[in-house]
Design an enzyme around this catalytic site. Structure first.
Site: not given
Ligand code: HDE
Length: 700
Positions: A77, A80, A117, A153, A166, A363, A367, A374
């Site tokens: 990833r 994360h 996770r 989170n 981001f 987001r 995703y 991936r």
């Molecule tokens: Fe993520 N984030 N994120 N994020 N995020 C990813 O997806 C992204 C954000 C969070 O255990 C990615 O599978 C953008 C906030 C978790 O598999 C990706 C933005 C929060 C996980 C991605 C954010 C998160 C990810 C990387 C800003 C809390 C792990 C690999 C707009 C609410 C999930 C993947 C797991 C993972 C993009 C911001 C939480 C790249 C573009 C805010 C828990 O898609």
């Protein structure tokens, strides 16, 4: 029955020509086959032209095995990357059907399968667990109406307000690209350069510098959905919602110096903790809480509910607890489940909807895109961990690794074929987006209502206990001391001046920064009058028992059996676990002559791995241990990390060798002689740390 290569015979052990020991199948031992199901006769030697000759291309078993090995890695990833997952269920305890039509919130007592996770954000897949970082708390709920992913989170706000930032934020946080270090750390110039140029990050940075970013265990941390979402009921009415996960065992973090040492002693500290808890039947549990509010509240609130750098204090909108999440099963295979699980924020079910939070909107694009990359194609939803557990039918077909395709003649609609050939059709109960009114110019602009970057950062700080405030100050000093560019350090302090004068001055002093910089220009003046929110403090929300924690007991050969049993019983009665640490892991007996097995040798089981420690050496054992440097570290670290320490009389000389002469001790160093003392000690341990000690063990 004809004898096939798969028929069981009996297993035999062979010593090969090279001296290697290997077994053949038989009895319960299954036959090894190729991916085509062909039984393998020799997995030790490639096919050669003569024993000393060249390898033959014809060796299909060798080529398949190596080819598959060469392809074992999938891209980790982007963020994360390091994570650990578990299965469980969500059970509704309080109906939300008045505000939400989703079945998962309608039927009290119903259990919905779940996969969770946990992760760190910045580090690569092989990085250490207890780094200073946000933790991901991603929950996949396999509801009867489709999969709902709540990808949250352990911190309720985020660093940036718009998804377009981001990639910049993540680039700045991860290793610097010219040198590829530091790993899994924000303590470097690029990170602080970016955040000090982005005042919107100030609130989240306060959380990241707090002990929230070094949790003791996944089991002792909160989770947050972060964004404002919508719930929609049967009448189509929308209610805003913020989601919270509240750990049953209370909140707990480690201290920074401890974290640094844990990462060396056990880089898998968090995953091992989850594994051990679930494998021993101590299933971690969280309550799901919701903060529900309407447009009137949103209009009256000091901040914009669409701004992901803001939270809604629980004291303003109480958290209503509506269900529980229990994790009760480890995956059968890490890769198949934890690595391949694909969370997508856009996975929602009827009754749950989005708001215009610009981070959430971004987001919802990211995703799906990242999973396709991936996991190699659009059919990642066919992987069992990602597939819904309810029926699903559509006309999407083909592509890499398609595991199932629509059956029958029709693969399009509308079609005029009758069933079953005609296939699935739309439903009146299908997902309908909330018909939110949208209007406005096409424009690239941040809303004015997002412009206050300091007030909630300040509110977070004043909600902490003095101990926690000191930890925040020290974390800033630590991180900024690793920043090589003085101007970046000063720029960060210029923001902190808006958060709290004393904090800013303390950080400047810790950095040797003088004179104080001028405050950063503020887009909006700070709202000084926000009340402290006790819910934001860890120490105000800790447990009052030692349940779920770990006691480390140092023993030597001949240890007092009665005292050891008393301590062990008291700890286990309180719901804690016990590990023994000894000069050797085997060959030990207690005073009653019973065999004992230690889980750790002293140099492999430092006190940072335990929540509290006890020293029960014999007199002979103590005379050896007092000369052992790792034993002295064990004690001095436990003391410096404000832990409770129990000891017998023989341990006196070991304590003294570690600098803990009777005069240097405090009420957290407790002599134990019998069952009553042991029970009292474990009860005292419910406070987890003797924080008052911290003031005595740090001079800078
Ligand atoms: Fe993520 N984030 N994120 N994020 N995020 C990813 O997806 C992204 C954000 C969070 O255990 C990615 O599978 C953008 C906030 C978790 O598999 C990706 C933005 C929060 C996980 C991605 C954010 C998160 C990810 C990387 C800003 C809390 C792990 C690999 C707009 C609410 C999930 C993947 C797991 C993972 C993009 C911001 C939480 C790249 C573009 C805010 C828990 O898609």
């Amino acid at each position: 029955m004809a004898k096939t290569p798969h028929s069981p015979t009996s297993s035999t052990t062979h010593i090969g020509a090279g001296g290697e020991t290997h077994q053949t199948a038989g009895g319960d031992t299954p036959v090894m086959t190729t991916q085509q199901g062909v039984a393998v006769s020799d997995d030790q030697n490639t096919l050669r032209a003569g024993a000393r000759g060249p390898a033959l291309m014809e060796d299909f078993h060798f080529r398949e095995k190596i080819f598959h090995f060469d392809h074992e890695r999938i891209p980790e990833r982007v963020v994360h990357a390091r994570g650990y997952g578990a299965h469980g269920y969500f059970e509704l305890t309080d109906s939300l059907s008045d505000v939400c039509k989703a079945d998962i919130f309608g039927n009290v007592g119903e259990r919905t399968p779940a996969f969770v996770r946990f992760s760190t954000v910045a580090g690569n897949k092989g990085s250490a667990d207890v780094v200073r970082d946000v933790r991901g708390f991603a929950v996949k709920l396999y509801t009867g109406q489709g999969n709902w992913d709540l990808v949250g989170n352990n911190i309720p706000v985020f660093f940036i307000q718009d998804a377009i930032k981001f990639p910049d934020f993540v680039h700045a946080a991860k290793q610097e690209p010219d040198r590829d270090f530091p790993q899994a750390q924000t303590a470097h110039d690029n990170f602080w350069d970016f955040v000090s140029l982005s005042p919107e990050a100030t609130h989240m940075v306060m959380w990241a510098m707090s002990d929230r970013a070094i949790p003791r265990s996944f089991r002792f941390m909160e989770g947050f959905g972060v964004h404002t979402f919508r719930l929609v009921n049967d009448e189509g009415r929308s209610t805003y919602v913020k989601f919270h996960w509240k750990p049953k065992l209370g909140l707990q973090s480690v201290v920074w110096n401890e974290a640094l040492k844990i990462n060396g002693a056990d880089p898998d500290f968090h995953r091992r903790d989850l594994w051990q808890a679930i494998s021993s039947g101590n299933f971690p549990e969280w309550e799901l809480g919701v903060q529900l509010f309407d447009d009137d509240f949103a209009d009256s609130f000091d901040f914009d509910i669409l701004d992901p750098t803001k939270l809604i204090p629980e004291e303003l909108v109480p958290v209503r607890r509506v269900g529980r999440l229990v994790l009760d099963r480890m995956p059968d295979n890490f890769f198949a489940e934890t690595e391949q699980v694909a969370f997508c924020t856009q996975n929602v079910v009827p009754g749950i909807d989005f708001t215009n939070d610009p981070l959430l909107q971004g987001r919802n694009f990211s995703y799906l895109d990242t999973q396709t990359k991936r996991l190699g194609g659009p059919n990642f939803t066919h992987i069992p961990i990602n597939a819904p557990k309810c029926p699903f039918h559509n006309f999407q077909q083909d592509g890499h690794m398609a595991m199932h395709n629509p059956k029958g003649r029709a693969n399009y609609e509308p079609n005029s074929w009758s069933q079953p050939a005609g296939g699935p059709r739309e439903s009146v109960n299908g997902y309908r987006s909330y018909p939110d009114m949208v209007s406005g110019q096409k424009i690239r602009q941040r809303s004015e209502s997002f412009a206050d970057h300091y007030s909630q950062a300040r509110q977070f700080f004043i909600s902490q206990t003095p101990v926690e405030q000191t930890h925040i100050r020290d974390a800033f000093v630590f991180e900024l001391s690793k920043v090589e560019t003085p101007a970046i350090r000063a720029r960060m302090v210029s923001h902190l001046l808006h958060v709290d004068q004393e904090l800013a001055k303390g950080v400047a002093k810790g950095l040797g920064l003088s004179p104080l910089p001028a405050p950063a220009p503020a887009a909006r003046p700070v709202v000084e009058g926000l009340e402290p929110s006790p819910a934001l403090s860890i120490l105000k929300n800790g447990p009052d028992s030692f349940a779920g924690r770990k006691l480390g007991i140092v023993v030597t050969d001949g240890v007092d059996a009665a005292l050891l049993a008393a301590l062990r019983d008291a700890a286990e009665d309180a719901g804690a676990t016990v590990e023994l640490i000894a000069p050797t892991v085997g060959g030990l007996k207690d005073s009653a002559g019973h065999d004992l097995t230690a889980q750790q040798k002293i140099n492999g089981g430092p006190s940072v791995l335990y929540d509290a420690v006890a020293l029960l050496p014999t007199v002979e054992g103590a005379n050896v241990l007092r000369h052992e440097a790792t034993m002295r570290d064990f004690i001095s670290d436990a003391f410096a990390h404000a832990k409770f320490i129990a000891h017998n009389d023989a341990a006196e000389i070991v304590l003294a060798a570690a600098g803990l002469h009777p005069k240097a001790r405090d009420r957290g160093v407790i002599a134990v002689h019998g069952a009553q003392d042991a029970a009292g000690f474990i009860q005292t341990c419910g406070a987890l740390r003797l924080w008052e000690r911290e003031g005595h063990v740090h001079a800078i």
